[in-house]
Design a protein around this motif. Structure first.
Motif, PDB file in Angstrom:
ATOM      1  N   SER A 506      51.238  35.035  38.446  1.00 53.38           N
ATOM      2  CA  SER A 506      50.978  34.061  39.498  1.00 53.38           C
ATOM      3  C   SER A 506      49.480  33.829  39.592  1.00 53.38           C
ATOM      4  CB  SER A 506      51.523  34.578  40.835  1.00 53.38           C
ATOM      5  OG  SER A 506      50.806  35.746  41.227  1.00 53.38           O
ATOM      6  N   PRO A 507      49.045  32.703  40.197  1.00 54.41           N
ATOM      7  CA  PRO A 507      47.608  32.448  40.325  1.00 54.41           C
ATOM      8  C   PRO A 507      46.877  33.571  41.064  1.00 54.41           C
ATOM      9  CG  PRO A 507      48.846  30.468  40.771  1.00 54.41           C
ATOM     10  CD  PRO A 507      49.846  31.570  40.645  1.00 54.41           C
ATOM     11  N   ARG A 508      47.510  34.146  42.107  1.00 51.71           N
ATOM     12  CA  ARG A 508      46.837  35.223  42.851  1.00 51.71           C
ATOM     13  C   ARG A 508      46.680  36.455  41.981  1.00 51.71           C
ATOM     14  NH1 ARG A 508      48.104  37.135  49.012  1.00 51.71           N
ATOM     15  NH2 ARG A 508      46.567  38.842  49.081  1.00 51.71           N
ATOM     16  N   GLU A 509      47.725  36.784  41.202  1.00 54.62           N
ATOM     17  CA  GLU A 509      47.631  37.943  40.310  1.00 54.62           C
ATOM     18  C   GLU A 509      46.560  37.719  39.251  1.00 54.62           C
ATOM     19  OE1 GLU A 509      51.530  38.269  38.797  1.00 54.62           O
ATOM     20  OE2 GLU A 509      52.355  39.297  40.560  1.00 54.62           O
ATOM     21  N   ALA A 510      46.465  36.496  38.762  1.00 56.95           N
ATOM     22  CA  ALA A 510      45.434  36.202  37.764  1.00 56.95           C
ATOM     23  C   ALA A 510      44.040  36.314  38.356  1.00 56.95           C
ATOM     24  CB  ALA A 510      45.647  34.797  37.200  1.00 56.95           C
ATOM     25  N   LEU A 511      43.871  35.920  39.619  1.00 59.83           N
ATOM     26  CA  LEU A 511      42.564  36.031  40.248  1.00 59.83           C
ATOM     27  C   LEU A 511      42.190  37.487  40.509  1.00 59.83           C
ATOM     28  CD1 LEU A 511      42.721  33.044  42.760  1.00 59.83           C
ATOM     29  CD2 LEU A 511      41.322  33.219  40.700  1.00 59.83           C
ATOM     30  N   LEU A 512      43.188  38.302  40.751  1.00 60.81           N
ATOM     31  CA  LEU A 512      42.905  39.712  40.978  1.00 60.81           C
ATOM     32  C   LEU A 512      42.481  40.417  39.693  1.00 60.81           C
ATOM     33  CD1 LEU A 512      45.792  40.609  43.476  1.00 60.81           C
ATOM     34  CD2 LEU A 512      43.353  40.349  43.988  1.00 60.81           C
ATOM     35  N   LEU A 518      41.767  32.746  33.888  1.00 63.27           N
ATOM     36  CA  LEU A 518      41.610  31.948  35.098  1.00 63.27           C
ATOM     37  C   LEU A 518      40.314  32.300  35.814  1.00 63.27           C
ATOM     38  CD1 LEU A 518      43.417  29.816  36.526  1.00 63.27           C
ATOM     39  CD2 LEU A 518      44.113  31.624  38.097  1.00 63.27           C
ATOM     40  N   VAL A 519      40.006  33.587  35.900  1.00 61.84           N
ATOM     41  CA  VAL A 519      38.762  34.012  36.548  1.00 61.84           C
ATOM     42  C   VAL A 519      37.554  33.491  35.776  1.00 61.84           C
ATOM     43  CG1 VAL A 519      37.360  36.028  37.168  1.00 61.84           C
ATOM     44  CG2 VAL A 519      39.816  36.026  37.607  1.00 61.84           C
ATOM     45  N   ASP A 520      37.597  33.594  34.458  1.00 59.62           N
ATOM     46  CA  ASP A 520      36.480  33.088  33.652  1.00 59.62           C
ATOM     47  C   ASP A 520      36.266  31.595  33.875  1.00 59.62           C
ATOM     48  OD1 ASP A 520      36.090  35.580  32.638  1.00 59.62           O
ATOM     49  OD2 ASP A 520      37.262  35.232  30.806  1.00 59.62           O
ATOM     50  N   TYR A 522      37.109  29.711  36.534  1.00 64.49           N
ATOM     51  CA  TYR A 522      36.591  29.383  37.866  1.00 64.49           C
ATOM     52  C   TYR A 522      35.189  29.928  38.081  1.00 64.49           C
ATOM     53  CZ  TYR A 522      40.883  27.235  39.444  1.00 64.49           C
ATOM     54  OH  TYR A 522      41.943  26.370  39.595  1.00 64.49           O
ATOM     55  N   LEU A 523      34.832  30.993  37.373  1.00 59.36           N
ATOM     56  CA  LEU A 523      33.439  31.419  37.425  1.00 59.36           C
ATOM     57  C   LEU A 523      32.509  30.347  36.852  1.00 59.36           C
ATOM     58  CD1 LEU A 523      33.588  35.209  36.460  1.00 59.36           C
ATOM     59  CD2 LEU A 523      32.802  34.229  38.623  1.00 59.36           C
ATOM     60  N   ALA A 524      32.956  29.705  35.751  1.00 60.01           N
ATOM     61  CA  ALA A 524      32.149  28.621  35.167  1.00 60.01           C
ATOM     62  C   ALA A 524      32.074  27.439  36.121  1.00 60.01           C
ATOM     63  CB  ALA A 524      32.757  28.194  33.834  1.00 60.01           C
ATOM     64  N   ILE A 525      33.188  27.125  36.790  1.00 61.96           N
ATOM     65  CA  ILE A 525      33.188  26.016  37.750  1.00 61.96           C
ATOM     66  C   ILE A 525      32.282  26.351  38.931  1.00 61.96           C
ATOM     67  CG2 ILE A 525      34.651  24.726  39.342  1.00 61.96           C
ATOM     68  CD1 ILE A 525      36.939  25.145  37.324  1.00 61.96           C
ATOM     69  N   SER A 553      45.743  23.679  45.253  1.00 58.74           N
ATOM     70  CA  SER A 553      45.774  24.876  46.106  1.00 58.74           C
ATOM     71  C   SER A 553      45.232  26.081  45.366  1.00 58.74           C
ATOM     72  CB  SER A 553      47.206  25.137  46.582  1.00 58.74           C
ATOM     73  OG  SER A 553      47.686  24.041  47.357  1.00 58.74           O
ATOM     74  N   THR A 554      45.611  26.222  44.096  1.00 62.28           N
ATOM     75  CA  THR A 554      45.077  27.319  43.288  1.00 62.28           C
ATOM     76  C   THR A 554      43.573  27.185  43.138  1.00 62.28           C
ATOM     77  OG1 THR A 554      47.162  27.465  42.083  1.00 62.28           O
ATOM     78  CG2 THR A 554      45.228  28.451  41.044  1.00 62.28           C
ATOM     79  N   THR A 555      43.086  25.952  42.959  1.00 63.46           N
ATOM     80  CA  THR A 555      41.654  25.725  42.822  1.00 63.46           C
ATOM     81  C   THR A 555      40.923  26.093  44.104  1.00 63.46           C
ATOM     82  OG1 THR A 555      42.021  23.972  41.212  1.00 63.46           O
ATOM     83  CG2 THR A 555      39.919  23.971  42.346  1.00 63.46           C
ATOM     84  N   ALA A 556      41.478  25.690  45.241  1.00 56.92           N
ATOM     85  CA  ALA A 556      40.835  26.033  46.515  1.00 56.92           C
ATOM     86  C   ALA A 556      40.783  27.541  46.707  1.00 56.92           C
ATOM     87  CB  ALA A 556      41.593  25.360  47.665  1.00 56.92           C
ATOM     88  N   LEU A 557      41.892  28.228  46.424  1.00 62.20           N
ATOM     89  CA  LEU A 557      41.926  29.687  46.545  1.00 62.20           C
ATOM     90  C   LEU A 557      40.931  30.331  45.589  1.00 62.20           C
ATOM     91  CD1 LEU A 557      43.277  32.252  47.677  1.00 62.20           C
ATOM     92  CD2 LEU A 557      44.965  32.044  45.819  1.00 62.20           C
ATOM     93  N   ALA A 558      40.869  29.850  44.349  1.00 64.42           N
ATOM     94  CA  ALA A 558      39.978  30.450  43.355  1.00 64.42           C
ATOM     95  C   ALA A 558      38.519  30.236  43.721  1.00 64.42           C
ATOM     96  CB  ALA A 558      40.270  29.856  41.988  1.00 64.42           C
ATOM     97  N   LEU A 559      38.137  29.015  44.196  1.00 65.18           N
ATOM     98  CA  LEU A 559      36.746  28.768  44.573  1.00 65.18           C
ATOM     99  C   LEU A 559      36.345  29.656  45.750  1.00 65.18           C
ATOM    100  CD1 LEU A 559      36.514  24.879  44.244  1.00 65.18           C
ATOM    101  CD2 LEU A 559      35.595  26.620  42.699  1.00 65.18           C
ATOM    102  N   ALA A 560      37.268  29.816  46.720  1.00 65.42           N
ATOM    103  CA  ALA A 560      36.957  30.702  47.854  1.00 65.42           C
ATOM    104  C   ALA A 560      36.789  32.134  47.376  1.00 65.42           C
ATOM    105  CB  ALA A 560      38.069  30.598  48.897  1.00 65.42           C
ATOM    106  N   THR A 561      37.619  32.562  46.439  1.00 64.54           N
ATOM    107  CA  THR A 561      37.529  33.926  45.912  1.00 64.54           C
ATOM    108  C   THR A 561      36.217  34.143  45.170  1.00 64.54           C
ATOM    109  OG1 THR A 561      39.937  34.001  45.706  1.00 64.54           O
ATOM    110  CG2 THR A 561      38.680  35.611  44.446  1.00 64.54           C
ATOM    111  N   MET A 562      35.795  33.159  44.315  1.00 63.67           N
ATOM    112  CA  MET A 562      34.552  33.311  43.570  1.00 63.67           C
ATOM    113  C   MET A 562      33.351  33.393  44.513  1.00 63.67           C
ATOM    114  SD  MET A 562      35.591  33.483  40.489  1.00 63.67           S
ATOM    115  CE  MET A 562      37.163  34.140  41.070  1.00 63.67           C
ATOM    116  N   LEU A 563      33.368  32.603  45.600  1.00 64.61           N
ATOM    117  CA  LEU A 563      32.268  32.650  46.567  1.00 64.61           C
ATOM    118  C   LEU A 563      32.252  33.980  47.307  1.00 64.61           C
ATOM    119  CD1 LEU A 563      32.532  29.022  48.004  1.00 64.61           C
ATOM    120  CD2 LEU A 563      30.670  29.949  46.618  1.00 64.61           C
TER     121      LEU A 563
END
Length: 735
Positions: A506-512, A518-520, A522-525, A553-563
């Motif tokens: 899932s997107p959350r598992e990938a962010l964890l 996925l993390v790589d 969104y880090l570039a973004i 929604s995944t993008t919003a969650l990932a950007l918040a997580t990277m910040l």
């Protein structure tokens, strides 16, 4: 980690209502070259092209195997520009043209004449051969002309069968001139090798015979025409000769034949005048000579004639001797001496004799002079008379010469036409032909078609063309965005980065998992977002898309997580009150959230919940209101943003999709910027452009776009965009 370049903050100015500069596309130097575009299309639709090529090759192979073998026999003939002449005269036929090309094109057309085909069919007895028509699948049983009765065709349908046989032969005959030569190849193709050879040879033989027949027909026609012209010219010649003779008789003109061959006739008076003129010239010379002798004679007879006269010279010699004797005698005797007197008497007699002789000579010279003068005068008078007669004859001969010229012209025409008539007769008997067979056709030993390799090559080329056409057609019909490069080229939006599609978690598992692709991505973004404003990452931003399920929604969650992983205080707000999703990621309900605050609830702490594993705070959408757009139009959303920015460093809003709703423009106008999510291979670019236009019309600042659910293997180029996503993952490298 990501090849995407930093995006300057001035790329899309805030408040610009014009969508032209944004949607106009990249500048000329940013466009992909034509070759790369073709390569991209070929790689994207490579399976379509390969399938088309394979299908065409299979179809070509099947067709080739099912085709009936055909044999081609060729006869080589030579067509000369002019025939070899046996007699030295020109042909009867008028030359076709000054240019040889026109002549040879005419011959090639005659080689494909229907009359020649029907003649060959008749000679080879193909008209009544059922096997011939069956060989070429010609002949309709419903047609009475092709009904076989007792193994034979009916006689009343022969004309129709002859035309059908001629069409078959013309369809399968080919005339191929050899370049820069007079050789022509006549080829016939059929399933029967023996028939091919017979038709090719018969075609050449009948072409030669028809050429001879045309010459004979032209010769016979020419003989008839010349014979009629000879009769006419003979009558004209006889009439002109009679006219000439009648005029000569009436004018008494007598002409003598010319002295040399081809010389003209001359009047009789001309010969007389010439003879008398010669006599006059001689008489004049004689008169001049006689006059000269007469003028030279002196009184003492000292003329030339007297000096050379032998009688006078003898008398003078005798007198000189007597005078000498007299002088000797005077030395001894006196003048009265008888002997001296006798000598003196003899001298006186001699003097008288000399005088008489000189007088006779003088009279003879005078008579000769007068006689010569008289002869000259007579001849001169005769010449003058003949001159007058000659002039009169010349005057009367003018009309005579006109008649003579007419006679000569008619005789020349008649003689030339007569010779021509004789030569045509000789030519008709000789039968000279300018066409000859160089190589006769042999029975072919192997088929000329089908040609397996050629057919397969043509099938492959055809399949490639069809596949290429299909690829271009599909490319024109396909409006989906396949790779990151098309974001700027089609939409005119800056590209913040691309996000790979995650299927194993899932997107959350990938962010964890901090080593996930996925993390790589969104880090570039996140890195690119730092360059969008002067103060770095925008403090308030919303993430939207054209339609649902594009990964916003995944993008919003990932950007918040990277910040949050940078140590920032971040809150994620679910702005999609129609179809909330953030509460699902946090494992809570949406009983309290954004809609509550917009409805008047000011207790923010009661409306939020924590997502400790990701290090962020989130606010759900709250209860689904009857009309979300009415809540967003008020001032409560702006108040919420002010309060949240007082407590948090960044506010990330998961905005509803743009198409069909007014929520996204309302939310976008309340935040610092908007990040636009576009699904790879999931939406048409025209819809995205329409949605972007709606946002720009609402003075929304779109900072850039993100390509979501990107699969590098489905990209147009198929390589390059996934570099770095999994780098070091297999070798245990550091994040």
């Amino acid at each position: 980690m990501n090849p995407a370049l930093p995006i300057p903050s001035a790329s899309v100015p805030t408040g610009d209502r014009s969508i032209g500069p944004l949607l106009a596309g990249p500048s000329e130097n940013e466009k992909i070259s034509i070759i790369r575009q073709y390569l991209r299309i070929a790689l994207r639709w490579r399976y379509v092209i390969i399938g088309s090529i394979v299908a065409s090759a299979l179809i070509g192979l099947v067709i080739t195997l099912l085709m009936t073998p055909r044999y081609t026999a060729t006869t080589t003939i030579e067509i000369a520009r002019e025939s070899n002449r046996v007699t030295n005269f020109q042909g009867v036929d008028r030359e076709a043209s000054i240019a040889d090309q026109e002549f040879y094109q005419t011959q090639y057309g005659l080689l494909k004449a229907r009359s020649l085909a029907e003649r060959v069919a008749t000679e080879l007895r193909l008209v009544n051969d059922p096997a011939f028509f069956e060989m070429f699948n010609t002949g309709d049983d419903a047609n009475p002309a092709f009904n076989v009765v007792n193994g034979r065709y009916p006689a009343n349908g022969r004309a129709e069968r002859l035309r059908a046989a001629g069409d078959i032969l013309l369809k399968h005959i080919s005339v191929e001139p050899e370049r820069l030569s007079r050789l022509v190849g006549v080829s016939f193709q059929s399933p029967d090798p023996a028939l091919s050879a017979k038709v090719a040879n018969a075609w050449a033989d009948n072409f030669i015979r028809t050429n001879l027949e045309r010459k004979v027909q032209a010769t016979a026609y020419g003989r008839d025409v010349l014979q009629r012209q000879l009769v006419q010219l003979k009558g004209r010649l006889d009439q002109s000769q009679r006219q000439l003779v009648d005029y000569a008789s009436s004018e008494r003109i007598i002409n003598l034949p010319g002295q040399g061959e081809g010389s003209a006739e001359r009047p009789l008076v001309a010969d007389d005048l010439a003879a008398l003129n010669a006599s006059l010239s001689k008489a004049t010379a004689d008169r001049i000579e006689a006059e000269a002798r007469f003028r030279q004679m002196g009184r003492a007879g000292a003329s030339t004639s007297a000096l050379v006269n032998p009688a006078i010279n003898g008398l003078r010699q005798r007198r000189a001797e007597l005078a000498a004797d007299y002088q000797r005698m005077m030395t001894q005797f006196e003048p009265g001496y008888p002997a001296a007197q006798a000598l003196r008497s003899q001298i006186r007699e001699l003097d008288q004799s000399i005088a008489r002789e000189e007088q006779r000579v003088t009279g003879s010279l005078d008579a000769d002079y007068r006689q010569a003068l008289q002869r000259e005068q007579q001849l001169q008078a005769r010449v003058d008379e003949l001159k007058s007669r000659y002039i009169d004859v010349r005057r009367r001969s003018i009309q005579y010469n006109i008649y003579q010229q007419e006679v000569d012209s008619n005789r020349a025409l008649y003689d030339g036409l007569l010779n021509r008539f004789k030569e045509i007769g000789v030519a008709g008997g000789v039968g000279v032909n300018n066409i000859s067979v160089v190589d006769r056709a042999d029975v072919p030993q192997k088929p000329s078609s089908p040609r397996m390799l050629l057919n397969l090559a043509l099938a492959l080329v055809f399949g490639m063309l069809v596949g290429t056409g299909l690829a271009f057609a599909l490319e024109q019909m396909d409006e989906s965005i396949a790779d990151p490069g098309e974001i700027e080229r089609r939409l005119g939006l800056p590209l913040l980065g691309s996000v790979p599609k995650v299927t194993d978690a899932s997107p959350r598992e990938a962010l964890l998992n901090r080593k996930s692709e996925l993390v790589d991505a969104y880090l570039a973004i996140h890195t690119n977002l730092r360059f969008t404003t002067e103060h770095g990452v925008p403090r308030s931003l919303s993430v939207t898309s054209t339609r649902p399920a594009e990964g916003k929604s995944t993008t919003a969650l990932a950007l918040a997580t990277m910040l949050a992983r940078e140590g920032r205080r971040v809150i994620l707000v679910d702005g999609d009150m129609r179809s909330p999703s953030v509460h699902v990621l946090g494992g809570v309900t949406h009983d309290h959230g954004l809609s509550n605050f917009l409805s008047g609830d000011n207790d923010i702490d009661r409306l939020i919940f924590r997502m400790d594993d990701l290090g962020i705070v989130a606010m759900s959408a709250g209860p689904v209101p009857p009309n979300a757009a009415e809540l967003l139009t008020g001032s409560r959303l702006s108040l919420l943003m002010e309060r949240l920015l007082e407590r948090y460093d960044h506010v990330v809003i998961d905005s509803p999709p743009v198409m069909g709703l007014a929520d996204a423009p309302l939310i976008g106008s309340r935040v610092e910027c908007v990040v636009y999510a576009v699904e790879s291979h999931g939406i048409r670019s025209t819809l995205v452009k329409t949605a972007i236009g709606r946002l720009l019309a609402a003075n929304v600042h779109i900072v850039g776009s993100i390509l979501t659910k990107f699969e590098p293997r489905k990209a147009h180029y198929g390589y390059g965009y996934d570099y770095g996503y999994g780098y070091g993952r297999d070798t245990g490298g550091k994040d």
